[in-house]
Design a protein around this motif. Structure first.
Motif, PDB file in Angstrom:
ATOM      1  N   GLN A 163      16.310   0.275   3.579  1.00  0.00           N
ATOM      2  CA  GLN A 163      15.767   1.640   3.681  1.00  0.00           C
ATOM      3  C   GLN A 163      14.563   1.817   2.737  1.00  0.00           C
ATOM      4  O   GLN A 163      13.541   2.375   3.116  1.00  0.00           O
ATOM      5  CB  GLN A 163      16.864   2.615   3.284  1.00  0.00           C
ATOM      6  CG  GLN A 163      16.753   3.928   3.998  1.00  0.00           C
ATOM      7  CD  GLN A 163      17.940   4.808   3.635  1.00  0.00           C
ATOM      8  OE1 GLN A 163      18.738   4.493   2.756  1.00  0.00           O
ATOM      9  NE2 GLN A 163      18.050   5.920   4.318  1.00  0.00           N
ATOM     10  N   ARG A 164      14.704   1.296   1.524  1.00  0.00           N
ATOM     11  CA  ARG A 164      13.609   1.408   0.542  1.00  0.00           C
ATOM     12  C   ARG A 164      12.385   0.609   1.026  1.00  0.00           C
ATOM     13  O   ARG A 164      11.252   1.069   0.934  1.00  0.00           O
ATOM     14  CB  ARG A 164      14.108   0.892  -0.815  1.00  0.00           C
ATOM     15  CG  ARG A 164      13.145   1.046  -1.934  1.00  0.00           C
ATOM     16  CD  ARG A 164      13.007   2.503  -2.404  1.00  0.00           C
ATOM     17  NE  ARG A 164      11.709   2.713  -3.012  1.00  0.00           N
ATOM     18  CZ  ARG A 164      10.810   3.599  -2.605  1.00  0.00           C
ATOM     19  NH1 ARG A 164      11.066   4.417  -1.591  1.00  0.00           N
ATOM     20  NH2 ARG A 164       9.658   3.702  -3.213  1.00  0.00           N
ATOM     21  N   LEU A 165      12.658  -0.584   1.575  1.00  0.00           N
ATOM     22  CA  LEU A 165      11.543  -1.409   2.065  1.00  0.00           C
ATOM     23  C   LEU A 165      10.847  -0.719   3.238  1.00  0.00           C
ATOM     24  O   LEU A 165       9.628  -0.742   3.359  1.00  0.00           O
ATOM     25  CB  LEU A 165      12.036  -2.803   2.474  1.00  0.00           C
ATOM     26  CG  LEU A 165      12.408  -3.738   1.313  1.00  0.00           C
ATOM     27  CD1 LEU A 165      13.068  -5.008   1.835  1.00  0.00           C
ATOM     28  CD2 LEU A 165      11.186  -4.090   0.473  1.00  0.00           C
ATOM     29  N   GLU A 166      11.658  -0.086   4.117  1.00  0.00           N
ATOM     30  CA  GLU A 166      11.081   0.644   5.263  1.00  0.00           C
ATOM     31  C   GLU A 166      10.100   1.703   4.765  1.00  0.00           C
ATOM     32  O   GLU A 166       9.031   1.890   5.319  1.00  0.00           O
ATOM     33  CB  GLU A 166      12.179   1.347   6.077  1.00  0.00           C
ATOM     34  CG  GLU A 166      13.070   0.438   6.893  1.00  0.00           C
ATOM     35  CD  GLU A 166      12.401  -0.119   8.134  1.00  0.00           C
ATOM     36  OE1 GLU A 166      11.256   0.278   8.425  1.00  0.00           O
ATOM     37  OE2 GLU A 166      13.019  -0.981   8.785  1.00  0.00           O
ATOM     38  N   ALA A 211       5.999   7.418  13.456  1.00  0.00           N
ATOM     39  CA  ALA A 211       6.585   8.448  14.319  1.00  0.00           C
ATOM     40  C   ALA A 211       8.097   8.263  14.420  1.00  0.00           C
ATOM     41  O   ALA A 211       8.861   9.237  14.355  1.00  0.00           O
ATOM     42  CB  ALA A 211       5.936   8.386  15.705  1.00  0.00           C
ATOM     43  N   LEU A 212       8.516   7.009  14.572  1.00  0.00           N
ATOM     44  CA  LEU A 212       9.966   6.743  14.657  1.00  0.00           C
ATOM     45  C   LEU A 212      10.667   7.191  13.371  1.00  0.00           C
ATOM     46  O   LEU A 212      11.738   7.811  13.422  1.00  0.00           O
ATOM     47  CB  LEU A 212      10.229   5.250  14.880  1.00  0.00           C
ATOM     48  CG  LEU A 212       9.888   4.695  16.261  1.00  0.00           C
ATOM     49  CD1 LEU A 212      10.217   3.204  16.313  1.00  0.00           C
ATOM     50  CD2 LEU A 212      10.667   5.428  17.358  1.00  0.00           C
ATOM     51  N   GLN A 213      10.043   6.894  12.235  1.00  0.00           N
ATOM     52  CA  GLN A 213      10.647   7.301  10.948  1.00  0.00           C
ATOM     53  C   GLN A 213      10.744   8.820  10.849  1.00  0.00           C
ATOM     54  O   GLN A 213      11.735   9.367  10.396  1.00  0.00           O
ATOM     55  CB  GLN A 213       9.814   6.773   9.782  1.00  0.00           C
ATOM     56  CG  GLN A 213      10.096   5.322   9.435  1.00  0.00           C
ATOM     57  CD  GLN A 213       9.151   4.807   8.366  1.00  0.00           C
ATOM     58  OE1 GLN A 213       8.775   5.528   7.473  1.00  0.00           O
ATOM     59  NE2 GLN A 213       8.754   3.549   8.484  1.00  0.00           N
ATOM     60  N   LEU A 273      16.318 -10.927  -0.667  1.00  0.00           N
ATOM     61  CA  LEU A 273      15.172 -10.011  -0.801  1.00  0.00           C
ATOM     62  C   LEU A 273      14.022 -10.484   0.095  1.00  0.00           C
ATOM     63  O   LEU A 273      13.442  -9.686   0.839  1.00  0.00           O
ATOM     64  CB  LEU A 273      14.702  -9.942  -2.255  1.00  0.00           C
ATOM     65  CG  LEU A 273      13.424  -9.119  -2.466  1.00  0.00           C
ATOM     66  CD1 LEU A 273      13.694  -7.621  -2.293  1.00  0.00           C
ATOM     67  CD2 LEU A 273      12.802  -9.351  -3.845  1.00  0.00           C
ATOM     68  N   LEU A 274      13.728 -11.768   0.041  1.00  0.00           N
ATOM     69  CA  LEU A 274      12.596 -12.291   0.831  1.00  0.00           C
ATOM     70  C   LEU A 274      12.866 -12.127   2.326  1.00  0.00           C
ATOM     71  O   LEU A 274      11.969 -11.781   3.098  1.00  0.00           O
ATOM     72  CB  LEU A 274      12.347 -13.764   0.494  1.00  0.00           C
ATOM     73  CG  LEU A 274      11.795 -14.001  -0.914  1.00  0.00           C
ATOM     74  CD1 LEU A 274      11.857 -15.482  -1.265  1.00  0.00           C
ATOM     75  CD2 LEU A 274      10.355 -13.498  -1.044  1.00  0.00           C
ATOM     76  N   GLU A 275      14.119 -12.360   2.728  1.00  0.00           N
ATOM     77  CA  GLU A 275      14.453 -12.219   4.156  1.00  0.00           C
ATOM     78  C   GLU A 275      14.346 -10.759   4.594  1.00  0.00           C
ATOM     79  O   GLU A 275      13.845 -10.458   5.684  1.00  0.00           O
ATOM     80  CB  GLU A 275      15.853 -12.793   4.421  1.00  0.00           C
ATOM     81  CG  GLU A 275      15.831 -14.316   4.350  1.00  0.00           C
ATOM     82  CD  GLU A 275      17.219 -14.958   4.420  1.00  0.00           C
ATOM     83  OE1 GLU A 275      17.281 -16.189   4.576  1.00  0.00           O
ATOM     84  OE2 GLU A 275      18.231 -14.235   4.293  1.00  0.00           O
ATOM     85  N   ALA A 276      14.791  -9.864   3.730  1.00  0.00           N
ATOM     86  CA  ALA A 276      14.678  -8.437   4.064  1.00  0.00           C
ATOM     87  C   ALA A 276      13.207  -8.036   4.155  1.00  0.00           C
ATOM     88  O   ALA A 276      12.803  -7.279   5.053  1.00  0.00           O
ATOM     89  CB  ALA A 276      15.403  -7.597   3.016  1.00  0.00           C
TER      90      ALA A 276
END
Ligand code: SAM
Length: 281
Positions: free
Chosen positions: A149-152, A276-278, A173-176
């Motif tokens: 969520q934070r990365l988004e 827009a999706l967010q 972390l890298l995969e996320a």
């Protein structure tokens, strides 16, 4: 000790690996203050011993910060000076001390910085990614949902992003990051800075994740991860897109609002679509 006025709180940076990174001034202050306040007294004792510093030391961590701060404020009133250090690097940077500094300043105590090592700044200085504007994110939440969520929320950030991560979570972390920022976003892993196995590895996120997955050594030691921001969109342009999109979404279906915002702002459709999706969420 100065009994006629308030003591001073010195916020002292210590090395992040290589002991020679301590400053002359830090050594002098650590030797002459009335007390050193440290995150972990056992850890700091070994640093102090290396430099023959015999100043009394006491612990200040998140569990005793409030109670200890009240006692320290009394000591400042008596004219005593205190040095705050953390296990490594600059206190308060993903480390304890915020409450003490805040309260000391509020009480009129002079707070003096003794600058020195900071893993984030050391990593930025060698990453080869833009440094004119960056944001320090520190540690992301440990739980995968909260981390995503934070990365988004950072997906369209145009400034360079700086993260800290524990060795056992570096691959996750890298995969996320790869999932959210995409395979090709450029990033740098600055590992074991100033230490024997210092490595600075750069490349697209997919290559970095594969590299860390393949080599167990890369999952040991301390890491700063730096990610390039989204190119070509300034913060002002991003804010403007958000504003226009929000207005259009009030009265138009998502697809149309995205198309119109893309036309008005000239920004990439996929970026506007994601925004827009967010917003709809
Ligand atoms: N206050 C410290 C500073 O000024 O950098 C940071 C403390 S934080 C609790 C510890 C994190 O900093 C580690 O998990 C790692 O992400 C980063 N770090 C500390 N030392 C490092 C080093 N030598 N090389 C790379 N990263 C380091």
């Amino acid at each position: 000790m100065n009994i006629n006025s308030l003591g001073i709180l010195y916020v002292v940076a210590t090395p992040i690996g290589n002991l020679q990174d301590i400053s002359f001034r830090a050594l002098e202050i650590l030797k002459t203050v009335d007390c050193i306040v440290a995150e972990d007294t056992r850890h700091s004792q070994s640093l102090l011993q290396q430099f023959s510093i015999k100043t009394p030391i006491m612990a200040l961590h998140e569990h005793n910060e409030r109670e200890r701060t009240a006692k320290l404020l009394e000591r400042f009133q008596r004219g005593e000076s205190i040095a705050l250090i953390s296990d490594a690097g600059t206190p308060l940077i993903s480390d304890p001390g915020y409450y003490l500094v805040h309260e000391a300043r509020a009480a009129g105590v002079r707070v003096v910085p003794l600058p020195g090592a900071c893993a984030a700044i050391a990593a930025l200085s060698v990453a080869g990614l833009p440094t004119d504007s960056f944001i320090f994110e520190g540690f992301l939440p440990a739980k995968s949902g909260a981390r995503l969520q934070r990365l988004e929320a950072l997906r369209n950030e145009s400034r360079t992003l700086v993260f800290y991560e524990a060795p056992h979570r570096i691959l996750e972390l890298l995969e996320a990051m790869q999932t959210v920022f995409g395979d090709d976003r450029r990033a740098v892993i600055a590992r074991e800075l100033t230490k024997l196995f210092e490595t600075i590895t750069s490349g697209p996120l997919k290559d970095l994740a594969a590299f860390v997955a393949k080599d167990a050594n890369q999952r040991r030691g301390e890491n700063v991860v730096i990610v390039e921001g989204v190119k070509g969109v300034s913060n002002e342009e991003h804010e403007e897109s958000l504003r226009i999109l929000a207005i259009l979404l009030e009265s138009l279906p998502l697809k149309q609002a995205v198309e119109l915002t893309t036309k008005i702002t000239g920004q990439k459709k996929n970026i506007i679509y994601d925004l827009a999706l967010q917003m709809k969420k």
